[in-house]
Design a protein around this motif. Structure first.
Motif, PDB file in Angstrom:
ATOM      1  N   GLN A   1       0.867  -1.179   0.000  1.00  0.00           N
ATOM      2  CA  GLN A   1       0.000   0.000   0.000  1.00  0.00           C
ATOM      3  C   GLN A   1       0.902   1.226   0.000  1.00  0.00           C
ATOM      4  O   GLN A   1       1.886   1.266   0.741  1.00  0.00           O
ATOM      5  CB  GLN A   1      -0.908   0.021   1.239  1.00  0.00           C
ATOM      6  CG  GLN A   1      -1.941  -1.082   1.295  1.00  0.00           C
ATOM      7  CD  GLN A   1      -2.753  -1.044   2.568  1.00  0.00           C
ATOM      8  OE1 GLN A   1      -2.842  -0.007   3.236  1.00  0.00           O
ATOM      9  NE2 GLN A   1      -3.358  -2.169   2.926  1.00  0.00           N
TER      10      GLN A   1
ATOM     11  N   LEU B   1       1.617   5.220   0.714  1.00  0.00           N
ATOM     12  CA  LEU B   1       1.205   6.334   1.564  1.00  0.00           C
ATOM     13  C   LEU B   1       1.554   7.618   0.827  1.00  0.00           C
ATOM     14  O   LEU B   1       2.724   7.988   0.731  1.00  0.00           O
ATOM     15  CB  LEU B   1       1.933   6.278   2.913  1.00  0.00           C
ATOM     16  CG  LEU B   1       1.666   5.052   3.789  1.00  0.00           C
ATOM     17  CD1 LEU B   1       2.594   5.064   5.001  1.00  0.00           C
ATOM     18  CD2 LEU B   1       0.220   5.023   4.231  1.00  0.00           C
TER      19      LEU B   1
ATOM     20  N   ILE C   1       3.759   0.654   2.689  1.00  0.00           N
ATOM     21  CA  ILE C   1       3.567  -0.409   3.668  1.00  0.00           C
ATOM     22  C   ILE C   1       3.616  -1.732   2.912  1.00  0.00           C
ATOM     23  O   ILE C   1       2.917  -1.914   1.904  1.00  0.00           O
ATOM     24  CB  ILE C   1       2.208  -0.273   4.388  1.00  0.00           C
ATOM     25  CG1 ILE C   1       2.115   1.084   5.090  1.00  0.00           C
ATOM     26  CG2 ILE C   1       2.007  -1.412   5.396  1.00  0.00           C
ATOM     27  CD1 ILE C   1       0.717   1.423   5.580  1.00  0.00           C
TER      28      ILE C   1
ATOM     29  N   ALA D   1       6.601  -0.770   7.487  1.00  0.00           N
ATOM     30  CA  ALA D   1       6.227   0.589   7.075  1.00  0.00           C
ATOM     31  C   ALA D   1       7.478   1.440   6.981  1.00  0.00           C
ATOM     32  O   ALA D   1       8.325   1.420   7.877  1.00  0.00           O
ATOM     33  CB  ALA D   1       5.240   1.203   8.065  1.00  0.00           C
TER      34      ALA D   1
ATOM     35  N   MET E   1       0.468   3.778  12.250  1.00  0.00           N
ATOM     36  CA  MET E   1       0.244   2.365  11.971  1.00  0.00           C
ATOM     37  C   MET E   1      -0.655   1.715  13.017  1.00  0.00           C
ATOM     38  O   MET E   1      -1.484   0.854  12.691  1.00  0.00           O
ATOM     39  CB  MET E   1       1.583   1.637  11.892  1.00  0.00           C
ATOM     40  CG  MET E   1       2.455   2.042  10.707  1.00  0.00           C
ATOM     41  SD  MET E   1       1.673   1.749   9.094  1.00  0.00           S
ATOM     42  CE  MET E   1       1.531  -0.053   9.120  1.00  0.00           C
TER      43      MET E   1
ATOM     44  N   TRP F   1      -3.990   3.542  10.545  1.00  0.00           N
ATOM     45  CA  TRP F   1      -3.905   2.730   9.330  1.00  0.00           C
ATOM     46  C   TRP F   1      -5.204   1.940   9.171  1.00  0.00           C
ATOM     47  O   TRP F   1      -5.745   1.400  10.144  1.00  0.00           O
ATOM     48  CB  TRP F   1      -2.714   1.788   9.410  1.00  0.00           C
ATOM     49  CG  TRP F   1      -2.514   0.932   8.192  1.00  0.00           C
ATOM     50  CD1 TRP F   1      -2.690   1.315   6.895  1.00  0.00           C
ATOM     51  CD2 TRP F   1      -2.103  -0.437   8.165  1.00  0.00           C
ATOM     52  NE1 TRP F   1      -2.403   0.263   6.053  1.00  0.00           N
ATOM     53  CE2 TRP F   1      -2.041  -0.818   6.793  1.00  0.00           C
ATOM     54  CE3 TRP F   1      -1.769  -1.367   9.143  1.00  0.00           C
ATOM     55  CZ2 TRP F   1      -1.668  -2.101   6.400  1.00  0.00           C
ATOM     56  CZ3 TRP F   1      -1.392  -2.643   8.751  1.00  0.00           C
ATOM     57  CH2 TRP F   1      -1.337  -3.010   7.392  1.00  0.00           C
ATOM     58  N   LYS F   2      -5.704   1.855   7.973  1.00  0.00           N
ATOM     59  CA  LYS F   2      -6.997   1.211   7.748  1.00  0.00           C
ATOM     60  C   LYS F   2      -6.992  -0.268   8.114  1.00  0.00           C
ATOM     61  O   LYS F   2      -8.050  -0.841   8.406  1.00  0.00           O
ATOM     62  CB  LYS F   2      -7.436   1.400   6.297  1.00  0.00           C
ATOM     63  CG  LYS F   2      -6.639   0.641   5.250  1.00  0.00           C
ATOM     64  CD  LYS F   2      -7.148   0.941   3.854  1.00  0.00           C
ATOM     65  CE  LYS F   2      -6.459   0.117   2.792  1.00  0.00           C
ATOM     66  NZ  LYS F   2      -6.770  -1.332   2.925  1.00  0.00           N
TER      67      LYS F   2
ATOM     68  N   LYS G   1      -5.138  -1.520  10.714  1.00  0.00           N
ATOM     69  CA  LYS G   1      -4.434  -1.547  11.994  1.00  0.00           C
ATOM     70  C   LYS G   1      -4.767  -2.769  12.846  1.00  0.00           C
ATOM     71  O   LYS G   1      -3.959  -3.198  13.683  1.00  0.00           O
ATOM     72  CB  LYS G   1      -4.744  -0.276  12.779  1.00  0.00           C
ATOM     73  CG  LYS G   1      -6.224  -0.136  13.132  1.00  0.00           C
ATOM     74  CD  LYS G   1      -6.524   1.208  13.782  1.00  0.00           C
ATOM     75  CE  LYS G   1      -8.021   1.348  14.077  1.00  0.00           C
ATOM     76  NZ  LYS G   1      -8.339   2.685  14.641  1.00  0.00           N
TER      77      LYS G   1
END
Length: 330
Positions: free
Chosen positions: A26, A28, A38, A107, A142, A146-147, A149
């Motif tokens: 992903q 950022l 990530i 990350a 994070m 973070w979606k 997490k």
């Protein structure tokens, strides 16, 4: 290295000779203070992942992985990465990919003001203080924003740092940096801002520690002058230390050896017969042509790709031992 070369470095370092196998990625890119990527385990098919606005047009730069695929697993350990002076978040992406393939979330971000695309604070004392705070912010993100997490186990947090990122890690795990000690390496005739501030004592306080970090891998840590043996005595987490015999790019091998010998406990210490840049991800043929300085290892004949095969495996093994095998406890 001139600024132009830092731009080229930031544009090209991600092109490896060997792609990732199964890491999810992903990007950022919505916050300049959290610009990076990530990596994580997933079951998707790896493909080229363009970096979009994280790269500098018009170059077509990409990573290899399964972009935005669902995370596989639960209660996963997390490792945050800190790059060196003038580097960027993909500087050690081969190591990040190896950890993701092994079941870790990784990350990495660009340090604001000190990365391949932004040199505004690179030579200022303020960046020495802000770097650890950058990592605290990344870890907060994070764990709280973070979606995905919920997949992270907050008791299993690790840190990886190269060069100035290694200094960043020493501070985060308990070392106290004294920036007045910079005066020790200033010539009497040196009237630069940092030397004058160090002599006068007008320096930032030691940056914050982060007790959430339970283990750290540090490669050729810079800024060793900032630490006395007493300043290192507060470190209580397991460390894997890597150092080059030849140093370079402002990192003196004598000082990395001295710091390693002064660390408390029983750190796992590795010394390689090469220079500082050997810890960067292996270079693509294009990068080797464009910026041979960071791709030409010393001594001649040192095989960076072969070394990274063993290096990545050792990093994975260390974090497995200290973040997985012991249940994430100190």
């Amino acid at each position: 290295m001139v600024l132009k070369k830092y731009f080229a470095y930031a544009l090209l370092l991600c092109c490896l000779a060997s792609p990732a196998e199964a890491a999810g990625i992903q990007l950022l890119d919505s916050d300049p203070g959290l610009a990076g990527a990530i990596w994580y385990p997933c079951a998707g098919e790896p493909k080229d992942v363009p970096l979009g606005k994280l790269a500098v047009p018009p170059d077509d730069i990409w990573l290899t992985g399964a972009k935005d695929c669902p995370v596989t697993g639960a209660k996963l350990p997390l490792v945050i990465f800190s790059h060196g002076r003038g580097g960027w978040f993909v500087a050690n992406h081969d190591t990040a990919e190896a950890l993701a393939d092994a079941g870790f979330v990784v990350a990495a971000i660009n340090h604001p003001g000190d990365n391949g695309n932004d040199s505004s604070q690179r030579d200022k004392m303020s960046v020495w203080a802000s770097r650890p705070a950058d990592m605290v912010r990344l870890l907060d993100f994070m764990l709280h924003d973070w979606k995905d997490k919920v997949v992270i186990d907050p008791a299993r947090i690790g840190f990886f740092g190269f060069s100035l990122g290694g200094y960043t890690g020493l501070v985060l795990v308990g070392a106290h940096a004294d920036f007045r000690r910079f005066a020790l390496i200033c010539k009497e005739t040196d009237k630069t801002e940092n030397c004058e501030r160090a002599r006068s004592g007008d320096v930032p306080p030691s940056p914050p520690h982060d007790p959430r970090i339970r283990a750290a891998v540090l490669a050729d840590a810079a800024m060793n002058f900032a630490f006395t043996p007493e300043a290192l005595s507060g470190i209580q987490v397991p460390l894997q230390i890597w150092r080059s015999e030849l140093g370079g790019n402002g990192v003196d091998a004598r000082f990395t050896a001295l710091t390693a010998s002064q660390l408390p406990g029983q750190p796992e210490i590795h010394t390689i017969p090469a220079g500082h840049y050997a810890f960067l991800a292996p270079c693509s043929p294009l990068l080797a042509t464009r910026i041979p300085r960071i791709c030409t290892d010393v001594p001649a004949g040192f095989d960076r790709a072969a070394f990274h095969h063993d290096f990545d495996a050792s990093v994975v093994r260390f974090f497995r031992e200290h973040l997985v095998s012991d249940g994430g406890t100190r």
